[in-house]
Write a protein that holds these residues in place. Structure first.
Motif, mmCIF file in Angstrom:
data_model
loop_
_atom_site.group_PDB
_atom_site.id
_atom_site.type_symbol
_atom_site.label_atom_id
_atom_site.label_comp_id
_atom_site.label_asym_id
_atom_site.label_seq_id
_atom_site.Cartn_x
_atom_site.Cartn_y
_atom_site.Cartn_z
ATOM 1 N N THR A 184 0.810 -1.210 0.000
ATOM 2 C CA THR A 184 0.000 0.000 0.000
ATOM 3 C C THR A 184 0.848 1.268 0.000
ATOM 4 O O THR A 184 2.002 1.267 0.459
ATOM 5 C CB THR A 184 -0.941 0.020 1.234
ATOM 6 O OG1 THR A 184 -1.711 1.208 1.226
ATOM 7 C CG2 THR A 184 -0.148 -0.071 2.537
ATOM 8 N N PHE A 200 -9.028 -0.571 3.929
ATOM 9 C CA PHE A 200 -8.736 -0.729 2.506
ATOM 10 C C PHE A 200 -9.943 -0.470 1.612
ATOM 11 O O PHE A 200 -9.861 -0.624 0.399
ATOM 12 C CB PHE A 200 -8.186 -2.137 2.246
ATOM 13 C CG PHE A 200 -6.991 -2.463 3.088
ATOM 14 C CD1 PHE A 200 -5.739 -1.986 2.750
ATOM 15 C CD2 PHE A 200 -7.125 -3.209 4.248
ATOM 16 C CE1 PHE A 200 -4.628 -2.266 3.532
ATOM 17 C CE2 PHE A 200 -6.022 -3.493 5.045
ATOM 18 C CZ PHE A 200 -4.766 -3.018 4.689
ATOM 19 N N LYS A 203 -10.244 2.133 -1.922
ATOM 20 C CA LYS A 203 -8.946 2.274 -2.600
ATOM 21 C C LYS A 203 -9.043 1.803 -4.046
ATOM 22 O O LYS A 203 -9.944 1.059 -4.428
ATOM 23 C CB LYS A 203 -7.869 1.481 -1.861
ATOM 24 C CG LYS A 203 -7.501 2.054 -0.506
ATOM 25 C CD LYS A 203 -6.375 1.260 0.128
ATOM 26 C CE LYS A 203 -5.949 1.853 1.460
ATOM 27 N NZ LYS A 203 -5.318 3.180 1.292
ATOM 28 N N TRP A 205 -7.033 -0.339 -7.042
ATOM 29 C CA TRP A 205 -6.108 -1.477 -7.015
ATOM 30 C C TRP A 205 -5.592 -1.806 -8.412
ATOM 31 O O TRP A 205 -6.300 -1.625 -9.399
ATOM 32 C CB TRP A 205 -6.811 -2.722 -6.468
ATOM 33 C CG TRP A 205 -7.335 -2.585 -5.081
ATOM 34 C CD1 TRP A 205 -8.525 -2.019 -4.706
ATOM 35 C CD2 TRP A 205 -6.703 -3.013 -3.880
ATOM 36 N NE1 TRP A 205 -8.672 -2.083 -3.342
ATOM 37 C CE2 TRP A 205 -7.561 -2.689 -2.799
ATOM 38 C CE3 TRP A 205 -5.492 -3.648 -3.598
ATOM 39 C CZ2 TRP A 205 -7.258 -2.974 -1.478
ATOM 40 C CZ3 TRP A 205 -5.185 -3.936 -2.279
ATOM 41 C CH2 TRP A 205 -6.053 -3.596 -1.240
ATOM 42 N N ASP A 254 -2.970 0.453 -4.820
ATOM 43 C CA ASP A 254 -2.423 -0.610 -3.981
ATOM 44 C C ASP A 254 -2.439 -1.909 -4.765
ATOM 45 O O ASP A 254 -3.135 -2.041 -5.784
ATOM 46 C CB ASP A 254 -3.240 -0.760 -2.698
ATOM 47 C CG ASP A 254 -3.006 0.393 -1.733
ATOM 48 O OD1 ASP A 254 -2.137 1.244 -2.016
ATOM 49 O OD2 ASP A 254 -3.700 0.442 -0.706
#
Length: 311
Positions: A184, A200, A203, A205, A254
């Motif tokens: 992260t 999380f 977020k 990705w 992330d």
């Protein structure tokens, strides 16, 4: 002799299947250790013998024609039969000769296997080891059709078919434990600590495709906390772990890797490694057909690998 007998050799079919794996003439030629023109000529010979194109092209991307798909199915079955016959013959040879084909799940980056193969090769130079990487579906397909002898993958598996196969057709050797690691950009999180799902949510990705084991674990855990408005936002996916991590580092996204991959490559990673609470460790295992241990070279390989892991 019909021209197909000379054109559709095991070597030419191997070239054909390798091109399917990469869908790139340059990459396939490099893997095969031949020139790109030589590979192109071989494919054209097959197409001439059959009388129809095997590949089409859309822009710069190759795709399989219907004829290509049919030949792919036949080629896999044929080579599987040949490999099975050769394997049966080699069962009666010495333990220090023959071939061993190993399939590895794409998301596993297990350097200990490579180190063992280096040592094994020093002691048994007449055993040829072939290592290939597959997604889970193709890995099981190759194992089911005897195209590989051993498969390295994560357990427990997530499919009923895999569980059934393990119980009825296969044996396994546990290798090591691993765990999902989140990389992260959040500098407020402390490396090596475990955090709840709430840390999380929302977020963006970059992940492996949905078919990959680690992605399924993450989505299974985060998915329970998502809603239609706050879904898992994944703008980019990659099958290559390095490309995925590099992209995460070049963006604000992330990503996830196995802890073994992070441990091996942490000097090149500037993201914060953390864990997700509630996710258990999983086991990396070698899977093989029941009866494979009776093959001297396979039995020898498993015995030496076990000694290496215990050292």
């Amino acid at each position: 002799m019909p021209k197909t007998d000379t054109i559709l050799s095991t070597k030419s079919l191997h070239y054909f299947l390798q091109l399917i794996d990469t869908m790139n003439y340059t990459q396939a030629a490099q893997i095969l250790g031949i020139t790109q023109p030589a590979l192109t000529q071989q494919i054209k010979k097959i197409e001439h013998a059959i009388g129809t194109p095997l590949f089409g092209q859309m822009g710069k991307k190759l795709y399989l024609t219907e004829a290509g798909k049919q030949l792919q199915t036949g080629a896999i079955k044929l080579l599987g039969t040949i490999n099975s016959v050769v394997s049966d013959i080699q069962e009666f040879t010495q333990a220090d000769k023959g071939n061993i084909a190993i399939g590895v799940l794409e998301s596993i980056n297990y350097d200990l296997l490579r180190k063992f193969l280096v040592e094994f090769n020093k002691n048994y130079p007449n055993i040829t080891i072939n290592v290939s990487y597959f997604n889970r579906k193709d890995l099981w397909y190759n194992l089911d059709n005897n195209l590989i002898d051993l498969a390295m993958l994560y357990l427990p598996e997530t499919t009923k078919k895999s569980q059934s196969n393990l119980q009825n057709q296969y044996e396994l050797m546990k290798v090591t434990q691993d765990r999902l690691t989140i990389l992260t950009h959040d500098k407020n999180l402390e490396a090596g600590n475990s955090y709840p799902v709430s840390k999380f949510l929302g977020k963006r990705w970059v992940l492996y495709p949905d078919s990959f084991y680690l992605t399924q674990i993450l989505k299974g855990k985060l998915g329970n906390k998502m809603n239609a408005r706050n879904g898992l936002n994944v703008p980019l996916t990659f099958t290559s772990t390095k490309e995925m991590v590099d992209t995460a580092q070049d963006t604000g996204y992330d990503t996830i890797v196995s802890n073994s991959y992070y441990s091996l490559n942490q000097s090149q990673i500037n993201l914060v490694p953390v864990f997700l609470k509630g996710i258990k460790k999983f086991t990396i295992s070698l899977i093989y057909r029941k009866g494979k241990k009776e093959v001297p070279r396979i039995q020898n390989f498993l015995k030496e690998f076990k000694k290496f892991l215990e050292a």
